[in-house]
Scaffold this motif. Structure first.
Motif, mmCIF file in Angstrom:
data_model
loop_
_atom_site.group_PDB
_atom_site.id
_atom_site.type_symbol
_atom_site.label_atom_id
_atom_site.label_comp_id
_atom_site.label_asym_id
_atom_site.label_seq_id
_atom_site.Cartn_x
_atom_site.Cartn_y
_atom_site.Cartn_z
ATOM 1 N N GLU A 38 0.934 -1.406 0.015
ATOM 2 C CA GLU A 38 0.054 0.084 -0.157
ATOM 3 C C GLU A 38 0.915 1.463 -0.155
ATOM 4 O O GLU A 38 0.643 2.127 -0.682
ATOM 5 N N MET A 39 1.884 1.231 0.859
ATOM 6 C CA MET A 39 3.035 2.402 0.755
ATOM 7 C C MET A 39 3.618 2.737 -0.766
ATOM 8 O O MET A 39 3.658 3.763 -1.025
ATOM 9 N N TYR A 41 2.396 1.737 -3.313
ATOM 10 C CA TYR A 41 1.254 2.207 -4.248
ATOM 11 C C TYR A 41 1.117 3.617 -4.302
ATOM 12 O O TYR A 41 1.305 4.317 -5.247
ATOM 13 N N MET A 42 1.137 4.051 -2.976
ATOM 14 C CA MET A 42 0.777 5.582 -2.669
ATOM 15 C C MET A 42 2.116 6.507 -3.205
ATOM 16 O O MET A 42 1.776 7.578 -3.719
ATOM 17 N N GLU A 43 3.262 5.979 -2.899
ATOM 18 C CA GLU A 43 4.451 6.597 -3.478
ATOM 19 C C GLU A 43 4.488 6.493 -4.827
ATOM 20 O O GLU A 43 4.931 7.548 -5.287
ATOM 21 N N ASN A 45 2.286 6.537 -6.963
ATOM 22 C CA ASN A 45 0.990 7.452 -7.479
ATOM 23 C C ASN A 45 1.111 8.796 -6.918
ATOM 24 O O ASN A 45 0.183 9.525 -7.229
ATOM 25 N N ARG A 46 1.940 9.076 -6.262
ATOM 26 C CA ARG A 46 2.322 10.523 -5.682
ATOM 27 C C ARG A 46 0.965 10.886 -4.842
ATOM 28 O O ARG A 46 0.457 12.193 -5.130
ATOM 29 N N VAL A 47 0.692 10.305 -4.112
ATOM 30 C CA VAL A 47 -0.603 10.557 -3.318
ATOM 31 C C VAL A 47 -0.693 11.732 -2.460
ATOM 32 O O VAL A 47 -1.589 12.559 -2.455
ATOM 33 N N TRP A 48 0.730 11.807 -1.860
ATOM 34 C CA TRP A 48 0.870 13.207 -1.072
ATOM 35 C C TRP A 48 2.219 13.886 -1.258
ATOM 36 O O TRP A 48 3.095 13.093 -1.990
ATOM 37 N N CYS A 62 -4.005 9.748 10.613
ATOM 38 C CA CYS A 62 -4.238 8.594 9.778
ATOM 39 C C CYS A 62 -4.196 7.369 10.515
ATOM 40 O O CYS A 62 -3.765 7.196 11.667
ATOM 41 N N ARG A 82 -5.427 -0.506 4.163
ATOM 42 C CA ARG A 82 -5.597 0.844 3.446
ATOM 43 C C ARG A 82 -5.259 1.866 4.376
ATOM 44 O O ARG A 82 -5.488 1.705 5.702
ATOM 45 N N THR A 85 -6.977 8.988 6.067
ATOM 46 C CA THR A 85 -6.986 10.037 6.809
ATOM 47 C C THR A 85 -8.332 10.026 7.920
ATOM 48 O O THR A 85 -9.276 9.434 7.728
#
Length: 124
Positions: A38-39, A41-43, A45-48, A62, A82, A85
């Motif tokens: 999950e981490m 994936y978020m990295e 996709n540049r989630v934050w 979160c 998942r 927040t």
């Protein structure tokens, strides 16, 4: 991460609610691998993006949400984790002024479909 285990082999029939329950779980290695996925994936996709917290504002926390996905026979298909927040802690007018959800209306969708049809376009 996909695994298949028999329901009778599972000592824990409920999904963990807290990280502490995950690390004391029989399947800690599988949950941790799912969290790492999950981490990643978020990295990817540049989630934050990391930013300085403005003076007078408080950070939003979160938490992890864990779910065991099962097949039609009740066997574990895969583990899902998942990072979400805690938006429910925010106060309108203090933490945010307005909200926005990029959802199209039915009319906008119909216009778009009419244009695609009229100009013989492909919609992806």
């Amino acid at each position: 991460m996909y695994v298949t285990e028999n329901l009778s082999d599972i000592g824990e029939l409920t999904d963990p609610l807290l990280y502490a329950q995950v690390i004391s779980s029989l399947y800690v290695d599988k949950w941790c691998e799912t969290m790492k996925d999950e981490m990643r994936y978020m990295e990817h996709n540049r989630v934050w993006e990391l930013a300085e917290l403005p003076v007078g504002f408080r950070p939003i926390g979160c938490k992890w949400v864990f779910k065991t996905k099962r097949d039609f026979k009740g066997n574990i298909d895969h583990y899902k984790a998942r990072l979400v927040t805690k938006g429910y802690n925010q106060k309108e007018g203090i933490d945010y002024k307005e909200t926005f959800a990029p959802v199209s209306s039915k009319d906008a969708f119909r216009v778009m479909m009419a244009l695609v049809t009229h100009f013989d376009l492909e919609l992806h």
